[in-house]
Write a protein that holds these residues in place. Structure first.
Motif, short mmCIF file in Angstrom:
data_model
loop_
_atom_site.label_atom_id
_atom_site.label_comp_id
_atom_site.label_asym_id
_atom_site.label_seq_id
_atom_site.Cartn_x
_atom_site.Cartn_y
_atom_site.Cartn_z
N VAL A 107 0.85 -1.19 0.00
CA VAL A 107 0.00 0.00 0.00
C VAL A 107 0.88 1.24 0.00
N PHE A 108 0.58 2.16 -0.92
CA PHE A 108 1.34 3.39 -1.08
C PHE A 108 0.44 4.60 -0.88
N ALA A 109 1.02 5.65 -0.29
CA ALA A 109 0.34 6.94 -0.18
C ALA A 109 0.77 7.80 -1.35
N CYS A 110 -0.20 8.27 -2.13
CA CYS A 110 0.06 9.05 -3.34
C CYS A 110 -0.43 10.47 -3.14
N ASP A 111 0.33 11.42 -3.67
CA ASP A 111 0.02 12.84 -3.49
C ASP A 111 0.19 13.55 -4.82
N ARG B 51 -5.08 13.21 -2.86
CA ARG B 51 -4.27 12.43 -1.94
C ARG B 51 -5.03 11.13 -1.71
N LEU C 97 -4.68 6.50 -1.28
CA LEU C 97 -3.89 5.29 -1.16
C LEU C 97 -4.07 4.44 -2.40
N ALA D 122 2.76 3.68 2.53
CA ALA D 122 1.80 4.25 3.47
C ALA D 122 2.14 3.86 4.90
N ARG D 123 1.88 4.75 5.82
CA ARG D 123 2.09 4.47 7.23
C ARG D 123 1.16 3.36 7.70
N LEU E 104 -2.27 4.49 8.82
CA LEU E 104 -3.12 4.93 7.72
C LEU E 104 -3.68 3.73 6.96
N VAL E 105 -2.85 2.72 6.76
CA VAL E 105 -3.32 1.49 6.11
C VAL E 105 -4.45 0.87 6.94
#
Length: 210
Positions: free
Chosen positions: A49-53, A82, A84, A112-113, A116-117
């Motif tokens: 899982v990635f956090a995208c901005d 923003r 995931l 991702a933290r 947050l996941v």
């Protein structure tokens, strides 16, 4: 939090053949599935899982020690998406961050933290299943997995809990999770996948899969 029972009930509703497997040892992360099941890594799948901005800085505060915040805490970055995103790979594999960034069409992508996941997916971080994810969460799958050998080959994914795994035919999983196949080594020209607009990872109607 979602768990094996949640998945089992959903898969029964979709009339998808599957098995919930009791693991002989507890696992803390999906990368441990091959060892726990005594299987090769390409039979065990992990959802990273990635956090995208997509937001960009307006250039008015370079070097600002406040991290891009102006007076009164106002964010000087333009508004942008923003979100995931998930990437399905075999256990032990880690997709290059730049490949994920380009595939998602984002300006910045980081893992991702865990908190947050947990909050967004409702799975334990590290044990995310690629099913029943939020409809706003784009999902990619390594093309090598999507183009794997045809037939009834079974793959295993986490269930969100440390003591079980989901066994399901690979092509059934691909159809159910609606992930976009991508070549993670060559994604420069791919458009960003749009968020799914249906219910989370849910087929249009109940029907046997495969």
């Amino acid at each position: 939090m979602k768990d094996a029972l949640t998945l089992h009930r959903a898969l029964l509703g979709w009339e998808a053949v599957h098995e919930i497997v009791r693991l002989p040892i507890g696992i803390a992360h999906a990368d441990e599935l091959p060892r726990a099941l005594g299987l090769p890594a390409d039979r065990c799948l992990v959802t990273r899982v990635f956090a995208c901005d997509d937001s960009i800085c307006d250039g008015s505060g370079g070097g600002d020690p406040g991290g891009g915040l102006g007076r009164g805490g106002r964010d000087r970055r333009s508004q942008g998406r923003r979100f995931l995103a998930g990437v399905i790979v075999r256990a032990g594999d880690r997709p290059p961050g730049e490949a994920v960034r380009r595939a998602m069409g984002a300006r910045r992508v980081v893992p991702a933290r865990p908190d947050l996941v947990n909050a967004v997916t409702e799975y334990a971080a590290g044990l995310v299943c690629p099913l029943l994810l939020p409809e706003s969460m784009p999902l990619l799958i390594d093309r090598r997995l999507a183009d794997g050998p045809p037939g009834p080959g079974v793959v295993y994914t986490p269930t969100g809990e440390p003591s079980t795994a989901l066994g399901i035919r690979g092509h059934d999983l691909a159809a159910l999770c609606q992930a976009k196949p991508v070549d993670l080594a060559a994604v420069a020209d791919l458009p960003a996948p749009a968020p799914r607009r249906r219910a989370p990872n849910t087929p249009d109607r109940r029907r046997p899969v495969g």
